[in-house]
Design an enzyme around this catalytic site. Sequence first.
Site, PDB file in Angstrom:
ATOM      1  N   GLU A 134     -22.588  -5.479  18.752  1.00 42.50           N
ATOM      2  CA  GLU A 134     -22.532  -4.091  18.275  1.00 42.50           C
ATOM      3  C   GLU A 134     -23.217  -3.967  16.925  1.00 42.50           C
ATOM      4  O   GLU A 134     -22.905  -4.772  16.039  1.00 42.50           O
ATOM      5  CB  GLU A 134     -21.070  -3.624  18.159  1.00 42.50           C
ATOM      6  CG  GLU A 134     -20.424  -3.456  19.517  1.00 42.50           C
ATOM      7  CD  GLU A 134     -18.977  -2.923  19.457  1.00 42.50           C
ATOM      8  OE1 GLU A 134     -18.467  -2.648  18.360  1.00 42.50           O
ATOM      9  OE2 GLU A 134     -18.369  -2.793  20.515  1.00 42.50           O
ATOM     10  N   HIS A 186     -18.468   2.737  20.615  1.00 45.55           N
ATOM     11  CA  HIS A 186     -17.155   2.263  20.138  1.00 45.55           C
ATOM     12  C   HIS A 186     -16.378   3.383  19.427  1.00 45.55           C
ATOM     13  O   HIS A 186     -16.027   3.265  18.258  1.00 45.55           O
ATOM     14  CB  HIS A 186     -17.323   1.050  19.198  1.00 45.55           C
ATOM     15  CG  HIS A 186     -16.065   0.238  19.074  1.00 45.55           C
ATOM     16  ND1 HIS A 186     -16.066  -1.114  18.839  1.00 45.55           N
ATOM     17  CD2 HIS A 186     -14.739   0.594  19.144  1.00 45.55           C
ATOM     18  CE1 HIS A 186     -14.816  -1.550  18.767  1.00 45.55           C
ATOM     19  NE2 HIS A 186     -13.998  -0.525  18.952  1.00 45.55           N
TER      20      HIS A 186
HETATM   21  P1  NAD Z   1      -1.389  -3.773  23.751  1.00 41.24           P
HETATM   22  O1  NAD Z   1      -1.123  -5.008  22.977  1.00 41.24           O
HETATM   23  O2  NAD Z   1      -0.349  -2.720  23.805  1.00 41.24           O
HETATM   24  O3  NAD Z   1      -1.762  -4.160  25.261  1.00 41.24           O
HETATM   25  C1  NAD Z   1      -2.580  -5.221  25.618  1.00 41.24           C
HETATM   26  C2  NAD Z   1      -1.995  -5.801  26.886  1.00 41.24           C
HETATM   27  O4  NAD Z   1      -2.873  -6.820  27.360  1.00 41.24           O
HETATM   28  C3  NAD Z   1      -0.617  -6.464  26.657  1.00 41.24           C
HETATM   29  O5  NAD Z   1       0.368  -5.851  27.473  1.00 41.24           O
HETATM   30  C4  NAD Z   1      -0.847  -7.902  27.040  1.00 41.24           C
HETATM   31  O6  NAD Z   1       0.267  -8.471  27.705  1.00 41.24           O
HETATM   32  C5  NAD Z   1      -2.046  -7.786  27.978  1.00 41.24           C
HETATM   33  N1  NAD Z   1      -2.755  -9.033  28.184  1.00 41.24           N
HETATM   34  C6  NAD Z   1      -2.966 -10.042  27.305  1.00 41.24           C
HETATM   35  N2  NAD Z   1      -3.644 -11.035  27.923  1.00 41.24           N
HETATM   36  C7  NAD Z   1      -3.858 -10.641  29.201  1.00 41.24           C
HETATM   37  C8  NAD Z   1      -4.505 -11.230  30.321  1.00 41.24           C
HETATM   38  N3  NAD Z   1      -5.047 -12.445  30.237  1.00 41.24           N
HETATM   39  N4  NAD Z   1      -4.563 -10.533  31.485  1.00 41.24           N
HETATM   40  C9  NAD Z   1      -4.007  -9.313  31.581  1.00 41.24           C
HETATM   41  N5  NAD Z   1      -3.356  -8.713  30.556  1.00 41.24           N
HETATM   42  C10 NAD Z   1      -3.295  -9.364  29.382  1.00 41.24           C
HETATM   43  O7  NAD Z   1      -2.748  -3.182  23.172  1.00 41.24           O
HETATM   44  P2  NAD Z   1      -3.411  -1.760  23.493  1.00 41.24           P
HETATM   45  O8  NAD Z   1      -3.018  -0.810  22.422  1.00 41.24           O
HETATM   46  O9  NAD Z   1      -3.168  -1.390  24.908  1.00 41.24           O
HETATM   47  O10 NAD Z   1      -4.944  -2.121  23.242  1.00 41.24           O
HETATM   48  C11 NAD Z   1      -5.639  -3.017  24.101  1.00 41.24           C
HETATM   49  C12 NAD Z   1      -6.971  -3.362  23.476  1.00 41.24           C
HETATM   50  O11 NAD Z   1      -7.812  -2.223  23.487  1.00 41.24           O
HETATM   51  C13 NAD Z   1      -6.881  -3.751  21.997  1.00 41.24           C
HETATM   52  O12 NAD Z   1      -6.597  -5.109  21.820  1.00 41.24           O
HETATM   53  C14 NAD Z   1      -8.233  -3.398  21.467  1.00 41.24           C
HETATM   54  O13 NAD Z   1      -9.085  -4.521  21.506  1.00 41.24           O
HETATM   55  C15 NAD Z   1      -8.744  -2.348  22.443  1.00 41.24           C
HETATM   56  N6  NAD Z   1      -8.929  -1.038  21.798  1.00 41.24           N
HETATM   57  C16 NAD Z   1     -10.167  -0.488  21.798  1.00 41.24           C
HETATM   58  C17 NAD Z   1     -10.380   0.734  21.186  1.00 41.24           C
HETATM   59  C18 NAD Z   1     -11.744   1.357  21.166  1.00 41.24           C
HETATM   60  O14 NAD Z   1     -12.121   1.929  20.156  1.00 41.24           O
HETATM   61  N7  NAD Z   1     -12.487   1.289  22.236  1.00 41.24           N
HETATM   62  C19 NAD Z   1      -9.311   1.416  20.576  1.00 41.24           C
HETATM   63  C20 NAD Z   1      -8.055   0.836  20.607  1.00 41.24           C
HETATM   64  C21 NAD Z   1      -7.865  -0.402  21.204  1.00 41.24           C
END
Ligand code: NAD
Length: 305
Positions: free
Chosen positions: A258, A279
């Site tokens: 990025e 993003h």
């Molecule tokens: P969260 O921690 O609530 O959920 C993440 C989930 O992934 C958890 O329930 C965890 O158990 C699961 N997980 C971990 N390893 C795994 C695997 N190997 N297989 C399947 N599931 C697995 O987090 P969230 O708030 O839902 O956010 C998820 C991700 O989204 C963040 O870590 C971040 O990187 C990304 N995000 C991106 C943006 C964006 O601007 N595009 C914004 C917010 C978050």
Amino acid sequence: MFRLHANDPLAPKAMNMLEESGLFEVTQEHLDKEELLKIIPDIEFLVVRSATKVTADILKAGTKLKVVGRAGVGLDNVDVSTAKELGIRVYNTPGANAISAAELTIGLLIALMRQIPRGTNGLKEGKWEKKKLKGHEIYGKTLGLIGFGAIGREVAKRALAFGMHVVAFDPYVENTDLDVELTKSVDDVLAKADVVSLHVPLTPRTLHILGEKEIEKMKDGAVIINAARGGVLDEQALYDALIAGKLAGAALDVFEVEPPVDELRRKLLGLPNVVATPHIGASTYEGQERVGIEMAKKLIEVAKE
Ligand code: NAD
């Protein structure tokens, strides 16, 4: 008074809360790594969003550093294990931007299925491409979620409202009140889904969780959405599958590089069946305010300890 430096901007309300608390001497400016290294020895609270990489050398140079606040959820830009070794506490704001990220995910899905960006671009160029822009309904399709945390669940609720079936895999989630089928493996999701959407954090275990072998197991003509992190999807494998016609399209908010200016990403973005945003999953006024306020509350609480 603690010295607090916000290297990435927080919502104005949140900055006001920090300043008005009387607990911090606050500075806010995005410094590059060299400049940050110069001031970090005097900083006790460092606040970042995703733009600042809080690497081991920054943490080690922060001899007075007590707390790193990551306004947002992904901690892939913070060397959490080094922070732990050094006794520096790391806080994020779980869930605070889940609605923003989930709404963008649904937006990307519909934009892809109905070719909205192509329609817009065509019209702006004076073209009326009605016949070329026949799309697909999402109603009745199966959405497969990999990762069923805060964002995955918000995406599921919205997809259910559109009449989609939802299957999800998350090794740490055993049950749900939502009408979602929880599966035992990623493969179960891949076999069933017309749309696979990633919602896992980027960790060594989730790096390329969707790669060549996994894409091979998807239904022919399925699509992928990645609004999680670049790196959870192998973009070379995605490109190859789009070129081969195995996948019908992809919608991406995040990239392994990025901004996505290298050759692979340029080629990927050049495909007509790829919809993309820079993003912006968490970039809403409401989401940033929620994230900022939650972060400010947490830092104030910690400073009062
Ligand atoms: P969260 O921690 O609530 O959920 C993440 C989930 O992934 C958890 O329930 C965890 O158990 C699961 N997980 C971990 N390893 C795994 C695997 N190997 N297989 C399947 N599931 C697995 O987090 P969230 O708030 O839902 O956010 C998820 C991700 O989204 C963040 O870590 C971040 O990187 C990304 N995000 C991106 C943006 C964006 O601007 N595009 C914004 C917010 C978050």
